[in-house]
Design an enzyme around this catalytic site. Structure first.
Site, PDB file in Angstrom:
ATOM      1  N   ALA A  69      35.599  36.502  39.828  1.00 45.85           N
ATOM      2  CA  ALA A  69      36.808  35.727  39.527  1.00 45.85           C
ATOM      3  C   ALA A  69      36.756  34.344  40.171  1.00 45.85           C
ATOM      4  O   ALA A  69      37.314  33.379  39.645  1.00 45.85           O
ATOM      5  CB  ALA A  69      38.037  36.487  40.021  1.00 45.85           C
ATOM      6  N   THR A  70      36.094  34.247  41.304  1.00 44.70           N
ATOM      7  CA  THR A  70      35.976  32.952  41.984  1.00 44.70           C
ATOM      8  C   THR A  70      35.349  31.925  41.037  1.00 44.70           C
ATOM      9  O   THR A  70      35.859  30.806  40.879  1.00 44.70           O
ATOM     10  CB  THR A  70      35.101  33.109  43.254  1.00 44.70           C
ATOM     11  N   ASN A 147      47.705  38.368  46.090  1.00 44.74           N
ATOM     12  CA  ASN A 147      46.771  39.327  46.690  1.00 44.74           C
ATOM     13  C   ASN A 147      47.079  39.660  48.153  1.00 44.74           C
ATOM     14  O   ASN A 147      46.487  40.571  48.708  1.00 44.74           O
ATOM     15  CB  ASN A 147      45.333  38.798  46.586  1.00 44.74           C
ATOM     16  N   GLN A 176      44.917  40.572  40.338  1.00 44.97           N
ATOM     17  CA  GLN A 176      45.593  41.670  41.043  1.00 44.97           C
ATOM     18  C   GLN A 176      46.676  42.354  40.206  1.00 44.97           C
ATOM     19  O   GLN A 176      47.344  43.271  40.695  1.00 44.97           O
ATOM     20  CB  GLN A 176      46.181  41.188  42.379  1.00 44.97           C
ATOM     21  N   SER A 196      38.553  40.039  37.152  1.00 46.64           N
ATOM     22  CA  SER A 196      37.395  40.451  37.957  1.00 46.64           C
ATOM     23  C   SER A 196      37.212  41.963  37.814  1.00 46.64           C
ATOM     24  O   SER A 196      38.183  42.718  37.927  1.00 46.64           O
ATOM     25  CB  SER A 196      37.661  40.097  39.420  1.00 46.64           C
ATOM     26  N   HIS A 198      35.439  44.155  39.747  1.00 51.82           N
ATOM     27  CA  HIS A 198      35.369  45.041  40.923  1.00 51.82           C
ATOM     28  C   HIS A 198      36.738  45.366  41.521  1.00 51.82           C
ATOM     29  O   HIS A 198      36.842  46.158  42.450  1.00 51.82           O
ATOM     30  CB  HIS A 198      34.420  44.470  41.989  1.00 51.82           C
ATOM     31  N   THR A 234      21.001  33.734  31.630  1.00 48.67           N
ATOM     32  CA  THR A 234      20.784  35.071  31.072  1.00 48.67           C
ATOM     33  C   THR A 234      21.880  36.027  31.524  1.00 48.67           C
ATOM     34  O   THR A 234      22.197  36.102  32.701  1.00 48.67           O
ATOM     35  CB  THR A 234      19.403  35.600  31.515  1.00 48.67           C
ATOM     36  N   CYS A 320      38.249  37.407  51.859  1.00 46.40           N
ATOM     37  CA  CYS A 320      37.439  36.200  51.824  1.00 46.40           C
ATOM     38  C   CYS A 320      37.721  35.300  53.020  1.00 46.40           C
ATOM     39  O   CYS A 320      36.906  34.488  53.401  1.00 46.40           O
ATOM     40  CB  CYS A 320      37.716  35.416  50.543  1.00 46.40           C
TER      41      CYS A 320
HETATM   42  N1  PMP Z   1      41.897  35.981  42.782  1.00 44.89           N
HETATM   43  C1  PMP Z   1      42.584  36.940  43.423  1.00 44.89           C
HETATM   44  C2  PMP Z   1      44.061  37.019  43.246  1.00 44.89           C
HETATM   45  C3  PMP Z   1      41.903  37.829  44.250  1.00 44.89           C
HETATM   46  O1  PMP Z   1      42.592  38.790  44.902  1.00 44.89           O
HETATM   47  C4  PMP Z   1      40.505  37.721  44.396  1.00 44.89           C
HETATM   48  C5  PMP Z   1      39.744  38.671  45.300  1.00 44.89           C
HETATM   49  N2  PMP Z   1      40.166  38.682  46.648  1.00 44.89           N
HETATM   50  C6  PMP Z   1      39.859  36.709  43.698  1.00 44.89           C
HETATM   51  C7  PMP Z   1      40.580  35.861  42.891  1.00 44.89           C
HETATM   52  C8  PMP Z   1      38.370  36.529  43.813  1.00 44.89           C
HETATM   53  O2  PMP Z   1      37.725  37.574  43.163  1.00 44.89           O
HETATM   54  P1  PMP Z   1      36.159  37.733  43.186  1.00 44.89           P
HETATM   55  O3  PMP Z   1      35.829  38.538  44.387  1.00 44.89           O
HETATM   56  O4  PMP Z   1      35.832  38.475  41.917  1.00 44.89           O
HETATM   57  O5  PMP Z   1      35.564  36.382  43.217  1.00 44.89           O
END
Ligand code: PMP
Length: 371
Positions: A69-70, A147, A176, A196, A198, A234, A320
């Site tokens: 997602a980042t 989050n 989230q 995302s 995971h 890829t 993070c």
């Molecule tokens: N956005 C939100 C609201 C999140 O909670 C997170 C993960 N902490 C992210 C983005 C980033 O996700 P990713 O680990 O897939 O980069």
């Protein structure tokens, strides 16, 4: 082990993992190869992409797969901002760093950025948003579910307000909320959305950015023409298909899992309310998947390690930024209290959590008073 850090990441679902292994073994060819194996992989890729769009009712959006997602948040925000160098940008004070830090960097480049305030529940100030929207605004980026606290932002109202300004693009980080909260708005009414895998029992290493087909994103990465040139390189077909499997399996279970987790959350909240040494930061109307609490007088990190000694895993906030010892930004924006913002932990739940797990946690927290 008692895991309460599902907001940071989730374990991989066994069916999702099986799908990953099967596709990795059988369809390893490059999706851009001209030979039949490559073409078969490509057909499989397109099928998975279309299925995801269909399930989420985002058929008129493009979907590019990213590493997480980042990356999707970065591509979305830069992708719009760089098209309009004079444009005004609006976001909030409580975004995830993968949104917030992008705006900070654009601000350094000279962009005008407005960071919306939030109230004591973490909800954005819609009057401030109304005042800031104007003909120069090009992008509004507001997360759906926070989050750190689980606060649910009024996306439905934001969509309605932005409709009056056809030039403005709305980006929403739905990481989230997806497969956790039933939205009171339609995903298709948002211009750009970030997801995302995971966070919903998929594998790490894949996320996605949906964007309306008529949006021409400015490019950040240069390479092949794969994925509309927005995310060249890829593809790992197995990751894509496994993400599709996770969405197919868990999105339809959103309401069922929500109801169960809501009950768990109420039970936990009620018990914790009886502990005088704790302040509950999460609003009761928020996502039940997150319960954020502060222990005035005890550092958040100390709590995490005290619980860890009992094999209980919680977080000090966003994984993070959990190594940085500064007031947690969302909690500070809501409470204006440095004490509450440095003594906070985040307990995050899942349908996989049992009442016995919660009882174990409640007892362990009860003993913290004496730390
Ligand atoms: N956005 C939100 C609201 C999140 O909670 C997170 C993960 N902490 C992210 C983005 C980033 O996700 P990713 O680990 O897939 O980069």
């Amino acid at each position: 082990m008692k895991y309460f850090d599902y907001t940071a990441t989730t374990p991989v679902d066994s069916e999702v993992l099986e799908t990953y292994i099967k596709v990795q073994n059988e369809y390893f060819a490059n999706t851009t190869s001209l030979h039949s194996l490559g073409q078969k992989s490509n057909a499989f890729f397109e099928k998975a992409r279309e299925e995801i769009k269909e399930i989420l009712d985002l058929k008129s959006h493009e979907l590019v797969f990213t590493s997480n997602a980042t990356e999707a948040n970065n591509l979305a925000i830069y992708g719009i901002a760089k098209k309009y160098p004079q444009g005004k940008l609006i976001t909030t004070k409580i975004e995830h760093p993968s949104v917030y830090e992008v705006f900070k960097s654009l601000e350094k480049e000279g962009y005008e950025v407005i960071y919306l305030d939030v109230d004591e529940k973490g909800i954005i100030d819609l009057n401030q948003l109304a005042r800031e929207l104007n003909k120069d605004t090009i992008l509004v980026s507001i997360m759906w579910v926070n989050n750190i606290t689980g606060t649910i932002e009024p996306i439905k109202e934001v969509i309605r307000m932005i409709r009056e300004y056809p030039k403005i693009k709305l980006h929403v980080d739905i990481v989230q909320g997806l497969a956790k909260v039933v939205p009171n708005f339609a995903f298709k009414d948002i211009d750009l959305l970030t997801v995302s895998a995971h966070k919903i029992y998929g594998l790490k290493g894949i996320g996605g950015l949906f964007y309306r087909s008529n949006i021409d994103l400015s490019k950040r990465l240069f390479g092949s023409s794969a994925q509309y040139k927005v995310k060249p390189g890829t593809l790992d077909l197995a990751l894509v298909v496994s993400m599709c499997k996770a969405i197919k399996k868990f999105y339809p279970l959103t309401e069922k899992h929500y109801e169960y987790v809501k009950e768990l959350n109420c039970y936990l909240r009620k018990q914790l309310e009886s502990y005088q040494f704790i302040v509950i930061n999460s609003p009761i109307e928020g996502s039940p998947y997150i319960l954020n609490v502060s222990f005035p007088g005890i550092n958040g990190e100390t709590i995490v390690h005290t619980l860890e000694a009992k094999e209980i895993y919680v977080s000090t906030g966003s994984a993070c930024s959990s190594k940085i010892k500064k007031p947690e930004k969302t909690i500070y924006s809501m409470t204006k209290s440095e004490i509450l913002a440095t003594t906070t932990i985040r307990i995050s739940l899942s349908h996989l959590v049992t009442y016995a797990d919660i009882d174990y946690l409640i007892n362990a927290i009860g003993e913290i008073k004496n730390v």
